[in-house]
Write a protein that holds these residues in place. Sequence first.
Motif, PDB file in Angstrom:
ATOM      1  N   GLY A   1      38.894  54.898  43.479  1.00  0.00           N
ATOM      2  CA  GLY A   1      37.993  56.015  43.759  1.00  0.00           C
ATOM      3  C   GLY A   1      38.450  57.330  43.179  1.00  0.00           C
ATOM      4  N   LEU A   2      39.463  57.303  42.325  1.00  0.00           N
ATOM      5  CA  LEU A   2      40.028  58.532  41.774  1.00  0.00           C
ATOM      6  C   LEU A   2      40.010  58.564  40.251  1.00  0.00           C
ATOM      7  N   HIS A   3      40.297  57.458  39.635  1.00  0.00           N
ATOM      8  CA  HIS A   3      40.445  57.421  38.186  1.00  0.00           C
ATOM      9  C   HIS A   3      39.238  56.788  37.499  1.00  0.00           C
ATOM     10  N   LEU A   4      38.949  57.305  36.313  1.00  0.00           N
ATOM     11  CA  LEU A   4      37.887  56.719  35.500  1.00  0.00           C
ATOM     12  C   LEU A   4      38.315  55.332  35.032  1.00  0.00           C
ATOM     13  N   SER A   5      37.378  54.427  34.975  1.00  0.00           N
ATOM     14  CA  SER A   5      37.620  53.111  34.391  1.00  0.00           C
ATOM     15  C   SER A   5      37.616  53.264  32.872  1.00  0.00           C
ATOM     16  N   LYS A   6      37.895  52.175  32.183  1.00  0.00           N
ATOM     17  CA  LYS A   6      37.815  52.197  30.720  1.00  0.00           C
ATOM     18  C   LYS A   6      36.405  52.605  30.283  1.00  0.00           C
ATOM     19  N   ALA A   7      35.396  52.041  30.939  1.00  0.00           N
ATOM     20  CA  ALA A   7      34.001  52.392  30.610  1.00  0.00           C
ATOM     21  C   ALA A   7      33.715  53.850  30.934  1.00  0.00           C
ATOM     22  N   GLY A   8      34.283  54.348  32.024  1.00  0.00           N
ATOM     23  CA  GLY A   8      34.086  55.753  32.394  1.00  0.00           C
ATOM     24  C   GLY A   8      34.729  56.701  31.400  1.00  0.00           C
ATOM     25  N   SER A   9      35.922  56.345  30.950  1.00  0.00           N
ATOM     26  CA  SER A   9      36.599  57.169  29.939  1.00  0.00           C
ATOM     27  C   SER A   9      35.803  57.182  28.637  1.00  0.00           C
ATOM     28  N   ARG A  10      35.284  56.020  28.272  1.00  0.00           N
ATOM     29  CA  ARG A  10      34.474  55.928  27.054  1.00  0.00           C
ATOM     30  C   ARG A  10      33.219  56.800  27.197  1.00  0.00           C
ATOM     31  N   ARG A  11      32.545  56.684  28.345  1.00  0.00           N
ATOM     32  CA  ARG A  11      31.326  57.468  28.581  1.00  0.00           C
ATOM     33  C   ARG A  11      31.636  58.964  28.518  1.00  0.00           C
ATOM     34  N   LEU A  12      32.722  59.395  29.174  1.00  0.00           N
ATOM     35  CA  LEU A  12      33.081  60.814  29.152  1.00  0.00           C
ATOM     36  C   LEU A  12      33.308  61.275  27.718  1.00  0.00           C
ATOM     37  N   GLY A  13      34.068  60.506  26.955  1.00  0.00           N
ATOM     38  CA  GLY A  13      34.326  60.873  25.560  1.00  0.00           C
ATOM     39  C   GLY A  13      33.062  60.942  24.722  1.00  0.00           C
ATOM     40  N   GLU A  14      32.198  59.958  24.891  1.00  0.00           N
ATOM     41  CA  GLU A  14      30.943  59.945  24.125  1.00  0.00           C
ATOM     42  C   GLU A  14      30.071  61.141  24.465  1.00  0.00           C
ATOM     43  N   LYS A  15      30.021  61.508  25.732  1.00  0.00           N
ATOM     44  CA  LYS A  15      29.196  62.648  26.146  1.00  0.00           C
ATOM     45  C   LYS A  15      29.812  63.968  25.698  1.00  0.00           C
ATOM     46  N   LEU A  16      31.130  64.052  25.721  1.00  0.00           N
ATOM     47  CA  LEU A  16      31.795  65.295  25.312  1.00  0.00           C
ATOM     48  C   LEU A  16      31.642  65.564  23.831  1.00  0.00           C
ATOM     49  N   VAL A  17      31.564  64.510  23.040  1.00  0.00           N
ATOM     50  CA  VAL A  17      31.419  64.679  21.593  1.00  0.00           C
ATOM     51  C   VAL A  17      30.237  65.587  21.273  1.00  0.00           C
ATOM     52  N   PHE A  18      29.120  65.376  21.926  1.00  0.00           N
ATOM     53  CA  PHE A  18      27.925  66.171  21.634  1.00  0.00           C
ATOM     54  C   PHE A  18      28.136  67.638  21.982  1.00  0.00           C
ATOM     55  N   ALA A  19      28.729  67.907  23.142  1.00  0.00           N
ATOM     56  CA  ALA A  19      28.944  69.287  23.564  1.00  0.00           C
ATOM     57  C   ALA A  19      29.947  69.998  22.662  1.00  0.00           C
ATOM     58  N   VAL A  20      31.019  69.313  22.331  1.00  0.00           N
ATOM     59  CA  VAL A  20      32.039  69.924  21.483  1.00  0.00           C
ATOM     60  C   VAL A  20      31.488  70.131  20.074  1.00  0.00           C
ATOM     61  N   ARG A  21      30.753  69.165  19.553  1.00  0.00           N
ATOM     62  CA  ARG A  21      30.161  69.311  18.225  1.00  0.00           C
ATOM     63  C   ARG A  21      29.224  70.521  18.188  1.00  0.00           C
ATOM     64  N   LEU A  22      28.400  70.662  19.207  1.00  0.00           N
ATOM     65  CA  LEU A  22      27.481  71.795  19.269  1.00  0.00           C
ATOM     66  C   LEU A  22      28.254  73.113  19.287  1.00  0.00           C
ATOM     67  N   MET A  23      29.315  73.166  20.080  1.00  0.00           N
ATOM     68  CA  MET A  23      30.114  74.383  20.152  1.00  0.00           C
ATOM     69  C   MET A  23      30.749  74.696  18.800  1.00  0.00           C
ATOM     70  N   LEU A  24      31.273  73.689  18.132  1.00  0.00           N
ATOM     71  CA  LEU A  24      31.940  73.914  16.852  1.00  0.00           C
ATOM     72  C   LEU A  24      30.965  74.249  15.731  1.00  0.00           C
ATOM     73  N   GLN A  25      29.730  73.766  15.845  1.00  0.00           N
ATOM     74  CA  GLN A  25      28.731  74.055  14.816  1.00  0.00           C
ATOM     75  C   GLN A  25      28.095  75.425  14.995  1.00  0.00           C
ATOM     76  N   SER A  26      28.220  75.990  16.169  1.00  0.00           N
ATOM     77  CA  SER A  26      27.652  77.323  16.385  1.00  0.00           C
ATOM     78  C   SER A  26      28.656  78.366  15.897  1.00  0.00           C
ATOM     79  N   PRO A  27      28.146  79.474  15.399  1.00  0.00           N
ATOM     80  CA  PRO A  27      29.069  80.492  14.906  1.00  0.00           C
ATOM     81  C   PRO A  27      29.901  81.045  16.069  1.00  0.00           C
ATOM     82  N   PRO A  28      31.147  81.404  15.778  1.00  0.00           N
ATOM     83  CA  PRO A  28      31.974  81.978  16.838  1.00  0.00           C
ATOM     84  C   PRO A  28      31.426  83.345  17.238  1.00  0.00           C
TER      85      PRO A  28
END
Length: 130
Positions: free
Chosen positions: A93-120
């Motif tokens: 009930g505390l740690h992400l499973s392998k699938a949870g870690s994968r899901r978190l990483g996949e979802k973060l990619v979009f947010a981080v990509r958007l941040m990096l593509q926007s001008p500072p």
Amino acid sequence: NDLARNDPSQAEAVTADIQALHAACHAFGVRTVALGIPPRDAVERDALYRRYWQNVNLRLENWAQKTGGLATFIDTAVLVPFRPSNGLWEKDGLHLSKAGSRRLGEKLVFAVRLMLQSPPPDHLSRPRSS
């Protein structure tokens, strides 16, 4: 481990510790992503813990909004919601499973990509004086 003591009086201190890590990056003009503290089983079963968790995440979100574009807050509870049966969490009930870690990483990619593509923000695009 940020909330391990389950002491709501520590919400400000926990938030300050996380902000200090970001400040080290911001001092060099590096934008950061402030991840909300993920949910866990205690959010579901312990009202005191739930309020503590919500308080820290709200503080982080409010702080990120005031950084002038240096930090972006991402609510991990939206990306990997806690439900014992969704396969995203280990049985503890505390740690992400392998699938949870994968899901978190996949979802973060979009947010981080958007941040990096926007001008500072303007204050980051100007040359630093020495």
